[in-house]
Design a protein around this motif. Structure first.
Motif, PDB file in Angstrom:
ATOM      1  N   GLY A 207       0.797  -1.272   0.017  1.00 53.46           N
ATOM      2  CA  GLY A 207       0.035   0.000   0.041  1.00 53.46           C
ATOM      3  C   GLY A 207       0.735   1.318  -0.103  1.00 53.46           C
ATOM      4  N   GLU A 208       2.067   1.026  -0.226  1.00 60.50           N
ATOM      5  CA  GLU A 208       3.064   2.158  -0.134  1.00 60.50           C
ATOM      6  C   GLU A 208       3.867   2.468  -1.509  1.00 60.50           C
ATOM      7  OE1 GLU A 208       2.852   4.527   1.903  1.00 60.50           O
ATOM      8  OE2 GLU A 208       1.519   3.299   3.512  1.00 60.50           O
ATOM      9  N   THR A 209       3.577   1.584  -2.484  1.00 54.22           N
ATOM     10  CA  THR A 209       4.464   1.638  -3.700  1.00 54.22           C
ATOM     11  C   THR A 209       4.312   2.942  -4.436  1.00 54.22           C
ATOM     12  OG1 THR A 209       3.896  -0.807  -3.891  1.00 54.22           O
ATOM     13  CG2 THR A 209       5.117   0.214  -5.807  1.00 54.22           C
ATOM     14  N   ALA A 210       5.576   3.597  -4.641  1.00 49.01           N
ATOM     15  CA  ALA A 210       5.428   5.019  -5.119  1.00 49.01           C
ATOM     16  C   ALA A 210       4.782   5.212  -6.494  1.00 49.01           C
ATOM     17  CB  ALA A 210       6.764   5.659  -5.378  1.00 49.01           C
ATOM     18  N   ASP A 211       5.204   4.412  -7.089  1.00 51.10           N
ATOM     19  CA  ASP A 211       4.498   4.820  -8.771  1.00 51.10           C
ATOM     20  C   ASP A 211       2.926   4.521  -8.558  1.00 51.10           C
ATOM     21  OD1 ASP A 211       6.828   5.378 -10.085  1.00 51.10           O
ATOM     22  OD2 ASP A 211       7.283   3.387 -10.255  1.00 51.10           O
ATOM     23  N   THR A 212       2.491   3.668  -7.708  1.00 47.19           N
ATOM     24  CA  THR A 212       1.010   3.204  -7.633  1.00 47.19           C
ATOM     25  C   THR A 212       0.431   4.153  -7.074  1.00 47.19           C
ATOM     26  OG1 THR A 212       1.519   0.596  -7.584  1.00 47.19           O
ATOM     27  CG2 THR A 212      -0.615   1.520  -6.817  1.00 47.19           C
ATOM     28  N   LEU A 213       0.923   4.820  -6.057  1.00 43.80           N
ATOM     29  CA  LEU A 213       0.442   5.930  -5.278  1.00 43.80           C
ATOM     30  C   LEU A 213       0.262   7.277  -6.283  1.00 43.80           C
ATOM     31  CD1 LEU A 213       1.950   5.695  -1.780  1.00 43.80           C
ATOM     32  CD2 LEU A 213      -0.266   5.003  -2.437  1.00 43.80           C
ATOM     33  N   ILE A 214       1.329   7.640  -6.908  1.00 45.09           N
ATOM     34  CA  ILE A 214       1.238   8.682  -7.711  1.00 45.09           C
ATOM     35  C   ILE A 214       0.202   8.618  -8.855  1.00 45.09           C
ATOM     36  CG2 ILE A 214       2.717  10.181  -9.266  1.00 45.09           C
ATOM     37  CD1 ILE A 214       4.956   9.339  -7.962  1.00 45.09           C
ATOM     38  N   ALA A 215       0.211   7.350  -9.408  1.00 47.28           N
ATOM     39  CA  ALA A 215      -1.145   6.726 -10.192  1.00 47.28           C
ATOM     40  C   ALA A 215      -2.467   7.273  -9.745  1.00 47.28           C
ATOM     41  CB  ALA A 215      -0.930   5.748 -10.775  1.00 47.28           C
ATOM     42  N   LEU A 216      -2.496   6.906  -8.324  1.00 50.49           N
ATOM     43  CA  LEU A 216      -3.794   7.083  -7.605  1.00 50.49           C
ATOM     44  C   LEU A 216      -4.115   8.466  -7.595  1.00 50.49           C
ATOM     45  CD1 LEU A 216      -6.144   6.396  -5.559  1.00 50.49           C
ATOM     46  CD2 LEU A 216      -4.337   6.037  -3.782  1.00 50.49           C
ATOM     47  N   GLU A 217      -3.145   9.407  -7.267  1.00 47.56           N
ATOM     48  CA  GLU A 217      -3.254  10.946  -7.233  1.00 47.56           C
ATOM     49  C   GLU A 217      -3.893  11.360  -8.507  1.00 47.56           C
ATOM     50  OE1 GLU A 217      -3.307  12.708  -4.649  1.00 47.56           O
ATOM     51  OE2 GLU A 217      -2.218  11.517  -3.129  1.00 47.56           O
ATOM     52  N   TYR A 218      -3.204  10.976  -9.536  1.00 49.60           N
ATOM     53  CA  TYR A 218      -3.346  11.152 -10.690  1.00 49.60           C
ATOM     54  C   TYR A 218      -5.141  10.759 -11.505  1.00 49.60           C
ATOM     55  CZ  TYR A 218      -3.444  10.924 -16.066  1.00 49.60           C
ATOM     56  OH  TYR A 218      -3.461  11.108 -17.473  1.00 49.60           O
TER      57      TYR A 218
END
Length: 674
Positions: free
Chosen positions: A415-426
């Motif tokens: 739940g902390e993978t950087a690319d996944t979290l940035i994609a979530l913000e997107y």
């Protein structure tokens, strides 16, 4: 991606040796997050203020940093304190220590690049950091112009030096400045993702932590009677008022605090947590306001048990986690399969919105992406909604279209993978319904998505994800069943899948009996330089994930390939020396995989065929290939069974080749850097 840990004891005497061991054990629990170097900072003995006074003043903290794994640090610390005649039996009524284990991003593994990073001589400000500072070069140039000298190649070093710059500037102006004011101003200058813990002799026995985008946990252990504890644990507000004996912990992962306490708080983005005089204050940093707002939140109770962070009877965490899969699948399904229905509390209020989506977009990285790919076929079948796949980094690179009518499903073990979290913000910015599938309660993904499913697979410490992968597939199968339960045309199919889910743990137990067989296979492949894995349909993802496991832990070149593409290039690689695994269990693609096997056999391929029990003669009539037989399940659930022999193969290959299976070269878990 690194591990950070801190320990503060208040109004309870703890010997320096005990403090060291708490810090070391915290790092041992976090070593899977980074193991190329590590370091700690503890207090030295106070020094007399002057010869005519009995008062004392803080000495610069002692900082120890070492390249290599945690035990290298432990050995060097005890050698150094022995050489310096440091009293390890000295007791401290109050003491604050910080620790760090590193996964190199900026600068090679070396003591100078290890944390804690320092503001300079005297260690006036020390910082441990998980994440990445994207504007560090600009800050570094500014600080150099103001006379600062840098010793490391890290992005982190700008942080303690910036803290000293802020502190010195205030002092030069005749102002008194609090620790939280210093940290607040530092945060104002930083860009990127980070979790930080600060320590300073200017603020003895205090710790400050803050975060933006990286996980940080506060653990609380009250050393009072049980009834009093129950009251205190209910609300953080109590911690701001009492001076009772306690131990407090900061950690980038819950697994480092479970042996001390089950009472914790997940720190939110832009929060500053200040521990002073045994009290905890939480401030919410707002870039538009000069004064941060005070925050009160309830503590949570950790459900994890200490046994989950220990190897038990197993030699390695990866081995333990492979064999825990019957249990992890059971816990993932527990309370969610009721008769012919699926109940997912985290989704029930959002199912109508999801059913009306124009499409569902699965977004993930690595193993989590593969799990989503395994779920895609039956997700489309049961929901009737088109499903597309996105690797998080590629979606961001392309700035691919995400619409308000989309449901974006984000899959991440940590739940902390950087690319996944940035994609979530997107996706949030574009108005999509965002669903999280994660193994980590309180993670950033869990907090920022609109809804989701906790896979409940238990703590996973081995860097190579195993039980989380299979539990992710099961969680997504239940999600598909929940979304599609209003479709009359799929009712019989739904009933078959639900029945298959209930049988899955026992069938996994049967697959695990192949352990010795997979070790024998690993022995036959130990000298091979490459491995190909062919799959299609439901098991294309199995081929990708099996090859990924071999690649990441056994350090052997391996490729998962879509069998339907074999004739379009990969066939040129086939000869009698290259081992090729073909997944040919019973499903709609079975006859096509039989054809693939015949074509490979005609070219003298070195074949290893995975098939359903009783199909050995069907897939390999001449007996010229090695066969792995697995139990048959419902076709869409078969990937859960089929991946386990490949996990075992990767594990045994790694051990036989003499590599560290839990800490593979150049990799770490829950990567929080881009």
């Amino acid at each position: 991606m690194c591990g950070i840990f801190a320990y503060l004891n208040y109004n309870v005497a703890r010997e320096r040796r005990h403090i060291l061991e708490v810090l070391f054990n915290g790092l041992r629990r976090l070593e899977y997050r980074g193991y190329d170097s590590s370091g700690i900072a503890i207090d030295a003995d106070p020094t007399p203020a002057d010869s005519s006074s009995s008062s004392s003043s803080p000495s610069p903290p002692m900082v120890f940093r070492q390249e290599g794994k945690i035990e290298s640090l432990v050995g060097s610390v005890y050698r150094e304190v022995d050489a310096a005649d440091v009293d390890l039996e000295r007791a401290f009524l109050v003491h604050a220590g910080i620790a760090h284990t590193r996964w190199a991003t900026h600068g090679v593994p070396a003591p100078r690049n290890s944390h804690p990073q320092s503001s300079g001589g005297g260690n006036e400000f020390l910082v441990v950091h998980n994440g990445i500072i994207t504007n560090y070069e600009v800050l570094k140039e500014t600080l150099i112009r103001h006379g600062f000298t840098f010793e490391s190649e890290t992005d982190t070093e700008v942080i303690p030096k910036l803290a000293k710059f802020v502190y010195d500037k205030a002092c030069e102006g005749g102002q008194s400045v609090t620790f939280s004011q210093v940290v607040k101003e530092v945060m104002r200058q930083l860009e990127g993702a980070y979790a930080l813990i600060f320590k300073s002799p200017h603020y003895p026995n205090e710790l400050i932590a803050c975060k933006r985008g990286s996980t940080l946990i506060l653990g609380v252990k009250e050393l009072t009677d049980e009834k009093s504890c129950a009251t205190l644990y209910h609300d953080v507000k109590a911690l701001t008022k009492n001076g009772e004996p306690k131990e407090l912990f900061f950690s980038s992962d819950l697994c480092a605090i479970v042996e001390h306490t089950k009472n914790y708080l997940s720190i939110e983005d832009n929060e500053v947590v200040h521990i002073k005089d045994g009290c905890v204050s939480i401030l919410k940093f707002d870039y538009g306001k000069e004064t941060p707002a005070s925050v009160q939140r309830a503590l949570s109770v950790l459900e994890m048990e200490v046994e989950q962070i220990k190897k038990g009877k197993y030699d390695h965490f990866m081995q333990k986690e492979i064999h825990e899969q019957p249990h992890s699948l059971t816990t993932t399904m527990r309370g969610r399969l009721k008769d012919s229905n699926v109940v997912l509390g985290g989704l029930k209020d959002h199912l109508r919105t999801i059913r009306h989506s124009r499409r569902i977009v699965f977004i993930g990285c690595g193993t989590s992406y593969n799990a989503a790919l395994a779920a895609r076929p039956f997700f489309e079948e049961l929901s009737g909604i088109p499903v597309t796949m996105e690797i998080a980094s590629d979606l961001l690179d392309r700035q691919g279209p995400i619409y308000r009518e989309d449901t974006a499903v984000f899959v991440s073990q940590s739940g902390e993978t950087a690319d996944t979290l940035i994609a979530l913000e997107y996706a949030l910015e574009n108005g999509a319904m965002c669903v999280g599938i994660t193994n980590t309660v309180g993670s950033t993904l869990a907090r920022k998505t609109h809804c989701g499913v906790h896979i409940n697979a238990g703590c996973e410490i081995g860097v190579a994800s195993t039980k989380a992968y299979t539990s992710q597939i099961v969680a997504m199968s239940m999600m598909a069943l929940a979304i599609g339960d209003d479709r009359i045309s799929t009712q019989s199919r739904r009933a078959a899948i639900i029945n298959g889910l209930s049988e899955l743990p026992n069938k996994v137990r049967e697959v695990l009996k192949l352990d010795s067989e997979m070790r024998d296979l690993a022995e036959s492949l130990i000298d091979s330089e490459s491995l190909l894995v062919f799959g299609r349909g439901y098991n294309y993802a199995t081929a990708l994930e099996g090859a990924l496991k071999v690649k990441e832990v056994a350090l052997m070149h391996s490729e998962g390939m879509l069998a339907g593409e074999m004739k379009h290039g990969p066939l040129a690689l086939v000869d009698e020396t290259l081992p090729i695994i073909v997944i040919a269990t019973r499903d709609a693609c079975f006859s096509k995989q039989q054809s693939v096997i015949q074509q490979l056999h005609a070219r003298k391929g070195r074949l290893i065929v995975m098939c359903s029990e009783g199909d050995a003669t069907s897939v390999c009539p001449s007996g010229s290939c090695r066969v792995i037989e697995v139990p048959q399940s419902e076709d869409c659930l078969q990937p859960v069974l089929n991946i386990i022999p490949l996990q075992l193969l990767a594990y045994h290959l790694t051990v036989l080749r003499g590599y560290d299976v839990d800490q593979p070269r150049n990799l770490a878990k829950s990567v929080t850097t881009q």
